[in-house]
Scaffold this motif. Structure first.
Motif, PDB file in Angstrom:
ATOM      1  N   TRP A  87       0.813  -1.219  -0.234  1.00 11.64           N
ATOM      2  CA  TRP A  87       0.053   0.071  -0.127  1.00 11.64           C
ATOM      3  C   TRP A  87       0.766   1.194  -0.071  1.00 11.64           C
ATOM      4  O   TRP A  87       0.556   2.142  -0.736  1.00 11.64           O
ATOM      5  CB  TRP A  87      -0.915  -0.316   1.207  1.00 11.64           C
ATOM      6  N   ASP A  88       1.942   1.469   1.074  1.00  7.16           N
ATOM      7  CA  ASP A  88       2.865   2.515   1.155  1.00  7.16           C
ATOM      8  C   ASP A  88       3.588   2.724  -0.183  1.00  7.16           C
ATOM      9  O   ASP A  88       3.596   3.984  -0.737  1.00  7.16           O
ATOM     10  CB  ASP A  88       3.655   2.442   2.286  1.00  7.16           C
ATOM     11  N   LEU A  89       4.153   1.653  -0.692  1.00  9.15           N
ATOM     12  CA  LEU A  89       4.741   1.915  -2.045  1.00  9.15           C
ATOM     13  C   LEU A  89       4.036   2.290  -3.211  1.00  9.15           C
ATOM     14  O   LEU A  89       4.434   2.901  -4.180  1.00  9.15           O
ATOM     15  CB  LEU A  89       5.643   0.410  -2.401  1.00  9.15           C
ATOM     16  N   HIS A  90       2.684   2.076  -3.312  1.00 10.92           N
ATOM     17  CA  HIS A  90       1.791   2.655  -4.323  1.00 10.92           C
ATOM     18  C   HIS A  90       0.948   3.766  -4.035  1.00 10.92           C
ATOM     19  O   HIS A  90       0.211   4.246  -4.829  1.00 10.92           O
ATOM     20  CB  HIS A  90       0.919   1.243  -4.721  1.00 10.92           C
ATOM     21  N   THR A  91       1.332   4.593  -2.809  1.00  5.81           N
ATOM     22  CA  THR A  91       0.618   5.518  -2.689  1.00  5.81           C
ATOM     23  C   THR A  91       1.030   6.715  -3.385  1.00  5.81           C
ATOM     24  O   THR A  91       2.183   7.156  -3.406  1.00  5.81           O
ATOM     25  CB  THR A  91       0.793   6.043  -0.956  1.00  5.81           C
ATOM     26  N   VAL A  92       0.307   7.301  -3.820  1.00  5.36           N
ATOM     27  CA  VAL A  92       0.413   8.490  -4.560  1.00  5.36           C
ATOM     28  C   VAL A  92       0.100   9.793  -3.901  1.00  5.36           C
ATOM     29  O   VAL A  92       1.147  10.615  -3.695  1.00  5.36           O
ATOM     30  CB  VAL A  92      -0.350   8.722  -6.189  1.00  5.36           C
ATOM     31  N   SER A  93      -0.843  10.028  -3.194  1.00  8.15           N
ATOM     32  CA  SER A  93      -0.971  11.199  -2.399  1.00  8.15           C
ATOM     33  C   SER A  93      -2.250  10.537  -1.427  1.00  8.15           C
ATOM     34  O   SER A  93      -3.034   9.852  -1.655  1.00  8.15           O
ATOM     35  CB  SER A  93      -1.398  12.425  -3.083  1.00  8.15           C
ATOM     36  N   THR A  94      -2.350  11.560  -0.432  1.00 15.17           N
ATOM     37  CA  THR A  94      -3.455  11.320   0.514  1.00 15.17           C
ATOM     38  C   THR A  94      -4.662  12.566  -0.026  1.00 15.17           C
ATOM     39  O   THR A  94      -4.233  13.535  -0.080  1.00 15.17           O
ATOM     40  CB  THR A  94      -3.226  11.495   1.899  1.00 15.17           C
ATOM     41  N   LEU A  95      -5.942  12.111  -0.264  1.00 17.37           N
ATOM     42  CA  LEU A  95      -6.728  12.902  -0.895  1.00 17.37           C
ATOM     43  C   LEU A  95      -7.556  13.752   0.300  1.00 17.37           C
ATOM     44  O   LEU A  95      -7.703  13.466   1.329  1.00 17.37           O
ATOM     45  CB  LEU A  95      -7.791  12.083  -1.655  1.00 17.37           C
ATOM     46  N   PRO A  96      -8.106  14.786   0.093  1.00 14.89           N
ATOM     47  CA  PRO A  96      -9.046  15.638   0.935  1.00 14.89           C
ATOM     48  C   PRO A  96      -9.807  14.771   1.710  1.00 14.89           C
ATOM     49  O   PRO A  96     -10.194  15.132   2.976  1.00 14.89           O
ATOM     50  CB  PRO A  96      -9.813  16.746   0.046  1.00 14.89           C
ATOM     51  N   SER A  97     -10.661  13.766   1.249  1.00 14.71           N
ATOM     52  CA  SER A  97     -11.474  12.828   1.707  1.00 14.71           C
ATOM     53  C   SER A  97     -10.672  12.018   2.940  1.00 14.71           C
ATOM     54  O   SER A  97     -11.541  11.336   3.728  1.00 14.71           O
ATOM     55  CB  SER A  97     -12.041  12.002   0.751  1.00 14.71           C
ATOM     56  N   GLY A  98      -9.379  12.032   2.930  1.00 12.23           N
ATOM     57  CA  GLY A  98      -8.686  11.106   3.735  1.00 12.23           C
ATOM     58  C   GLY A  98      -8.415   9.728   2.868  1.00 12.23           C
ATOM     59  O   GLY A  98      -7.605   8.902   3.619  1.00 12.23           O
ATOM     60  N   THR A 152      -5.113   5.332 -11.262  1.00 17.97           N
ATOM     61  CA  THR A 152      -5.216   5.279  -9.818  1.00 17.97           C
ATOM     62  C   THR A 152      -6.445   5.179  -9.484  1.00 17.97           C
ATOM     63  O   THR A 152      -7.473   5.131 -10.024  1.00 17.97           O
ATOM     64  CB  THR A 152      -4.742   6.769  -9.251  1.00 17.97           C
ATOM     65  N   LEU A 153      -6.594   4.642  -8.090  1.00 21.87           N
ATOM     66  CA  LEU A 153      -8.123   4.517  -7.328  1.00 21.87           C
ATOM     67  C   LEU A 153      -8.104   5.280  -6.113  1.00 21.87           C
ATOM     68  O   LEU A 153      -6.704   5.513  -5.492  1.00 21.87           O
ATOM     69  CB  LEU A 153      -8.204   3.243  -7.185  1.00 21.87           C
ATOM     70  N   ALA A 154      -9.114   5.908  -5.687  1.00 21.28           N
ATOM     71  CA  ALA A 154      -9.167   6.462  -4.427  1.00 21.28           C
ATOM     72  C   ALA A 154      -9.773   5.324  -3.357  1.00 21.28           C
ATOM     73  O   ALA A 154     -11.005   4.847  -3.852  1.00 21.28           O
ATOM     74  CB  ALA A 154     -10.351   7.529  -4.732  1.00 21.28           C
ATOM     75  N   LEU A 155      -9.323   5.041  -2.602  1.00 21.44           N
ATOM     76  CA  LEU A 155      -9.269   4.056  -1.555  1.00 21.44           C
ATOM     77  C   LEU A 155      -9.275   4.272   0.016  1.00 21.44           C
ATOM     78  O   LEU A 155      -8.244   4.852   0.065  1.00 21.44           O
ATOM     79  CB  LEU A 155      -8.901   2.691  -2.141  1.00 21.44           C
ATOM     80  N   ALA A 156      -9.911   3.921   0.683  1.00 19.29           N
ATOM     81  CA  ALA A 156      -9.664   3.790   2.322  1.00 19.29           C
ATOM     82  C   ALA A 156      -8.819   2.668   2.500  1.00 19.29           C
ATOM     83  O   ALA A 156      -9.077   1.654   2.358  1.00 19.29           O
ATOM     84  CB  ALA A 156     -11.031   4.002   3.149  1.00 19.29           C
ATOM     85  N   LYS A 157      -7.525   2.992   3.564  1.00 16.07           N
ATOM     86  CA  LYS A 157      -6.825   1.937   3.713  1.00 16.07           C
ATOM     87  C   LYS A 157      -7.577   0.947   4.744  1.00 16.07           C
ATOM     88  O   LYS A 157      -8.380   1.378   5.602  1.00 16.07           O
ATOM     89  CB  LYS A 157      -5.575   2.345   4.491  1.00 16.07           C
ATOM     90  N   LEU A 158      -7.291  -0.483   4.625  1.00 16.47           N
ATOM     91  CA  LEU A 158      -7.887  -1.444   5.417  1.00 16.47           C
ATOM     92  C   LEU A 158      -6.896  -1.741   6.515  1.00 16.47           C
ATOM     93  O   LEU A 158      -6.075  -1.596   6.593  1.00 16.47           O
ATOM     94  CB  LEU A 158      -8.285  -2.695   4.520  1.00 16.47           C
TER      95      LEU A 158
END
Length: 468
Positions: free
Chosen positions: A11-22, A158-164
């Motif tokens: 997850w961390d390796l593929h994180t582009v950014s943190t979106l305003p939604s969290g 990319t996808l906008a996803l909440a971390k599990l």
């Protein structure tokens, strides 16, 4: 901050950014598409005049709507032909690799990507199909997504996803004869429930999974989604590397050595921190059959259908609905339940090892009178391999129909459908009401070997009675 699990590392390796939604904007390494969830997504990017950002990271095949009896073009079902043509055109227009019927590489999307070595450890994978969790068997993080998300991946990769959260599910010990990977996952879902995994990724660990082949691990990860988990995975190990080595899309030469070293580093650390953990004993898992209308309504083949008084209050209403729909009585044994149709195939159990196990039970036996039984290989490669081994001849000699590759009677978006309230012994992954193509059709999920046992006896049978 990584807590040392494979999930967190990938997850961390593929994180582009943190979106305003969290939510996390997550880069997707491999995007698999098929004919059902992609047409609207392509229409949406056309409307916005957007390109496909990384066409080389997208791979397409056709699986859900293809007939398995006669695949001559144009397909007999005009809507299916239209969907197939739309996919062909979209792949051509956007320069996307497409594995069509007769290419030698066509098949169920979750069968072809692993067999070609497209699925690799440490990847993020997305597909507009709920059983994308299958690819987690390789130590990948794989998500089923909806049509608007297919559009997002085509356009942005990319996808906008909440971390599990991560739950470690440990199974230890050796499975008893007649007990298979399918029984393991049905047992886990039975114990944890169909909503038990909501908000979680499932890490499957312990000596039982270490002993499993890649194809068995795929069966388990395939149904993680049925337990409510967004994805399920197994840490990559020597079994993973041996499976991948030499496959078409796997790294070669020096790149292979580098890849293996990197893949090994991704496995969960010995001191990794999990949000939850559960432990099961493999010796306690029986051949398992579903009796109800969710994959969680399962029992050992020797157990009776549960009576309401033994169920938690939260499960009673659904159980009542299931008794009525399935036309089964609480307290009656599941063993001996008459079946009409027996189906071996799907992205859960349509691989070569599934067909080998099924053929062992079919060899020298005959499908019971009045039973429709058929075997659908998961891909053109699986079909070719099975025919080279003579498995098709074992099945046809026993009275099974031997078909062309496709999803077939799993979702039944093709001519393979139950009729009326027929009852099916199925190696697929869902037993929802109407799932197999008839509004009143009934599905009992079980392992491929158990499906053969049902086919040759005409009823739900403990496969252990047929093992030599």
């Amino acid at each position: 901050m990584s807590r040392g699990t494979l999930f967190d590392k990938v997850w961390d390796l593929h994180t582009v950014s943190t979106l305003p939604s969290g939510q996390t904007q997550l880069f997707i390494g491999l995007h698999l598409i098929h004919e059902v969830t992609s047409p609207q997504a392509f229409a949406m990017i056309r409307e916005r005049k957007l390109p496909v950002l990384f066409p080389n990271r997208t791979v397409a095949t056709v699986d859900h709507i293809v007939p398995t009896d006669n695949q001559a073009r144009p397909l007999a079902d005009s809507l299916a032909e239209e969907m197939l043509q739309a996919l062909e055109k979209n792949c051509q227009d956007y320069n996307i690799r497409f594995y069509g019927i007769g290419s030698g590489n066509q098949g169920i999307v979750h069968v072809i990507a692993p067999e070609q070595g497209l699925t690799q450890p440490g990847m993020t994978i997305a597909c507009g199909d709920s059983h994308t969790s299958t690819h987690g068997a390789f130590g990948a993080i794989a998500f089923g997504i909806g049509t608007s998300q297919v559009r997002d991946v085509l356009a942005s990769q990319t996808l906008a996803l909440a971390k599990l959260k991560v739950r470690k599910i440990e199974v230890n010990g050796s499975l008893r004869p007649g007990v298979y990977a399918k029984d393991v996952i049905l047992h886990i879902i039975r114990k944890l429930g169909v909503k038990g995994g909501v908000g979680y990724a499932y890490e499957f660990a312990g000596s039982t999974f270490a002993q499993m082949t890649m194809e068995e691990r795929m069966t388990v990860c395939n149904m993680a989604i049925e337990g409510g988990a967004r994805c399920g995975y197994v840490n990559p190990d020597q079994v993973t590397f041996d499976y991948l080595q030499g496959r078409d899309q796997a790294p070669k030469g020096e790149a292979w050595e580098q890849a293996v070293a990197w893949w090994q580093s991704l496995a969960s650390d010995p001191d990794a921190v999990y949000d939850d953990g559960v432990v099961f004993d493999a010796a306690e898992i029986p051949p398992t059959v579903t009796w109800g209308i969710t994959p969680g309504q399962g029992i050992g083949v020797n157990e009776p259908i549960p009576e309401p008084k033994y169920l938690p209050d939260s499960e009673k209403a659904l159980a009542q609905e299931a008794y009525t729909y399935m036309q089964l009585e609480p307290g009656q044994p599941i063993q001996g339940t008459k079946v009409d149709v027996c189906f071996i195939g799907s992205c859960t159990n349509g691989r070569i090892s599934d067909l080998r196990e099924a053929a062992k039970i079919a060899q020298g036996r005959q499908v019971a009178p009045g039973i429709k039984a058929f075997v659908v290989p998961g891909s053109e490669r699986v079909k070719e391999a099975a025919e080279a081994e003579g498995l098709d001849q074992i099945f046809t000699a026993a009275g099974f129909e031997w078909r062309e590759p496709g999803c077939s009677m799993c979702l039944a978006m093709n001519p393979d459908k139950l009729q009326g309230s027929q009852i099916s012994a199925s190696s697929s992954n869902r037993n929802f009401k109407g799932r197999q193509g008839s509004a009143s059709g009934r599905t009992l999920l079980m392992s491929p070997a158990m499906v053969v046992a049902a086919a040759v006896t005409g009823q739900v049978t403990d496969v252990r009675e047929l093992l030599n």
